[in-house]
Design a protein around this motif. Structure first.
Motif, short mmCIF file in Angstrom:
data_model
loop_
_atom_site.label_atom_id
_atom_site.label_comp_id
_atom_site.label_asym_id
_atom_site.label_seq_id
_atom_site.Cartn_x
_atom_site.Cartn_y
_atom_site.Cartn_z
N VAL A 1 0.84 -1.20 0.00
CA VAL A 1 0.00 0.00 0.00
C VAL A 1 0.87 1.25 0.00
CG1 VAL A 1 -1.64 1.36 1.38
CG2 VAL A 1 -1.99 -1.10 1.06
N ARG A 2 1.88 1.28 0.85
CA ARG A 2 2.75 2.46 0.91
C ARG A 2 3.46 2.71 -0.41
NH1 ARG A 2 2.99 0.81 6.38
NH2 ARG A 2 4.75 -0.59 6.13
N ARG A 3 3.88 1.66 -1.08
CA ARG A 3 4.53 1.82 -2.40
C ARG A 3 3.56 2.39 -3.42
NH1 ARG A 3 7.12 -3.90 -2.42
NH2 ARG A 3 8.86 -3.55 -1.04
N MET A 4 2.33 1.86 -3.44
CA MET A 4 1.34 2.35 -4.41
C MET A 4 0.97 3.80 -4.11
SD MET A 4 -1.35 -0.75 -5.31
CE MET A 4 -2.09 -0.81 -3.70
N MET A 5 0.83 4.12 -2.84
CA MET A 5 0.37 5.45 -2.46
C MET A 5 1.46 6.51 -2.60
SD MET A 5 -2.80 4.98 -1.75
CE MET A 5 -3.47 6.19 -0.64
N ALA A 6 2.72 6.11 -2.59
CA ALA A 6 3.82 7.07 -2.69
C ALA A 6 3.73 7.91 -3.96
CB ALA A 6 5.16 6.35 -2.62
N GLY A 7 3.44 7.27 -5.08
CA GLY A 7 3.30 8.01 -6.34
C GLY A 7 2.11 8.96 -6.32
N LEU A 8 1.05 8.55 -5.64
CA LEU A 8 -0.12 9.42 -5.53
C LEU A 8 0.17 10.63 -4.65
CD1 LEU A 8 -1.31 6.66 -6.53
CD2 LEU A 8 -3.39 7.34 -5.39
N ARG A 9 0.99 10.42 -3.63
CA ARG A 9 1.39 11.54 -2.78
C ARG A 9 2.24 12.52 -3.58
NH1 ARG A 9 4.07 9.16 1.75
NH2 ARG A 9 5.77 8.91 0.29
N GLU A 10 3.19 12.00 -4.35
CA GLU A 10 4.05 12.87 -5.17
C GLU A 10 3.24 13.65 -6.19
OE1 GLU A 10 7.12 10.39 -6.80
OE2 GLU A 10 7.77 9.74 -4.80
N ALA A 11 2.15 13.06 -6.67
CA ALA A 11 1.29 13.73 -7.65
C ALA A 11 0.29 14.68 -7.00
CB ALA A 11 0.54 12.68 -8.48
N GLY A 12 0.28 14.75 -5.68
CA GLY A 12 -0.63 15.65 -4.99
C GLY A 12 -2.05 15.15 -4.87
N LEU A 13 -2.25 13.85 -5.03
CA LEU A 13 -3.60 13.29 -4.92
C LEU A 13 -3.94 12.91 -3.48
CD1 LEU A 13 -3.61 10.99 -8.08
CD2 LEU A 13 -4.28 13.39 -7.89
N VAL A 14 -2.92 12.50 -2.71
CA VAL A 14 -3.11 12.15 -1.31
C VAL A 14 -2.02 12.81 -0.49
CG1 VAL A 14 -4.21 9.91 -1.81
CG2 VAL A 14 -1.73 10.03 -1.46
N VAL A 15 -2.26 12.88 0.81
CA VAL A 15 -1.25 13.33 1.76
C VAL A 15 -1.14 12.25 2.83
CG1 VAL A 15 -1.60 15.80 1.37
CG2 VAL A 15 -2.95 14.64 3.11
N SER A 16 -0.01 12.25 3.51
CA SER A 16 0.17 11.28 4.58
C SER A 16 0.79 11.96 5.78
CB SER A 16 1.05 10.12 4.12
OG SER A 16 2.35 10.57 3.80
N GLU A 17 0.44 11.45 6.93
CA GLU A 17 1.01 11.93 8.19
C GLU A 17 1.54 10.73 8.95
OE1 GLU A 17 -1.61 14.36 10.48
OE2 GLU A 17 -2.22 15.53 8.74
#
Length: 147
Positions: free
Chosen positions: A40-56
């Motif tokens: 999940v973290r690997r998949m979501m990392a690209g989405l975070r870089e694209a500004g689609l999600v944020v993580s804390e």
């Protein structure tokens, strides 16, 4: 050849994130997909870089949407995943001097490029809000059948 299901899986997660109150941990999201939190973290990392999600990080941290579902298209997500080729079809490169191979490869390459362009254009026209609305309709129908 196995299919690449990352787009489908990430779309699934993003709709869940929209419906989740607060941040969702990688562990929670992994449970939804029956996979490992590292995946999940690997998949979501690209989405975070694209500004689609944020993580804390830390206690109470996790993943959250950075934009509304209506503002995110399938194309946005596809690109955030690295824009993998949507087709498993490829061309042969056994003998580049062969005129038959050249003719076949030219037509296949042209056709695949055209098909991919049409697919990506359609991805750009579909928002995750559209998917969520479809889910809402299905859920309402499901509930009505339970009554």
């Amino acid at each position: 050849m196995p299919s690449d299901s990352r787009l489908s899986r990430v779309l699934h997660l993003l709709i869940h994130l929209d419906r989740h109150a607060g941040a969702a941990t990688s562990e929670l999201l992994a449970g939804m997909l029956s996979t490992n939190p590292v995946v999940v973290r690997r998949m979501m990392a690209g989405l975070r870089e694209a500004g689609l999600v944020v993580s804390e990080r830390g206690h109470g941290g996790g993943w959250m949407l950075a934009r509304s579902l209506a503002e995110i298209t399938l194309l946005d997500v596809h690109q955030a995943l690295g824009a993998p080729s949507p087709f498993a079809i490829g061309i042969a490169r056994d003998d580049p001097r062969c005129l038959v191979e050249q003719a076949v490869n030219t037509r296949l390459s042209d056709t695949l490029r055209e098909a991919e362009a049409l697919l990506l254009e359609r991805f750009g026209a579909i928002s995750l809000g559209d998917l969520a609305a479809d889910f809402d309709c299905r859920m309402a129908q499901h509930r009505s059948h339970l009554l």
